[in-house]
Design a protein around this motif. Sequence first.
Motif: not given
Length: 228
Positions: A172-178, A184-191, A208-218
């Motif tokens: 599981x990935x995606x943290x505030x501040x990174x 690997x990120x899907x930007x829904x809004x730029x502020x 987001x979720x991935x297996x190894x280098x394969x991103x299942x969902x950004x």
Amino acid sequence: MSDFNKDEYLNDLPDMDDLSGQAAPAAASAADGAAAAAAAAAAGATQEGAAQPAAAQSQENGDSAAADGADKAGAADGKADDTLTPLGQAKKEAAEYLEALQRERAEFINFRNRAQKEQERFRQHGIIDVLTALLPALDDIDRIREHSEMDDSFKAVANKIDKAFEKFGVEKFGEKGEDFDPTKHDAILHKPDPNAEKETVDTVVEAGYRIGDRVIRAARVVVASPQN
């Protein structure tokens, strides 16, 4: 008509000895001619008979040489084996068996590697199918964690689910501040953010979720961008 005188007639006849003397040379000459002709014919026949076996012998020798050449070419390998001692023959057969065994072993290793790769691929597909089906529930668990307090029993169940996916290699990935990463990120809004020096993750809407280098969902995120 004159009278026939028998005595005079008999006296005029040639002597038999003279006749025999004259006929003998003629007969001998004729006999010699016949003998010479027979000898010549016999000599010709002998020469012709000798010439025919000689030609036949020459042709037979040529055919025999051609046959011998073919036999030699076809039996070269056989002679090579025949010249080996029993120990040499046994070593040659052992080398051939070893070579065949090595080929079979290499083919088996390749097959085993392919089978393992196929098995791992099928395994990942199964995990992806299960993860994709549970994504809405996992998103709800994350929202509850972020916006409300969870009781101990619900928290224990959520932790078990996370550990189960970790066991199958799901990250599981995606943290505030990174830093924002479009791979690997899907930007829904730029502020705009006056304090931001580079694009960073301000809010994680869905992890987001991935297996190894394969991103299942950004990871779906809100990005804080420099104003300029």
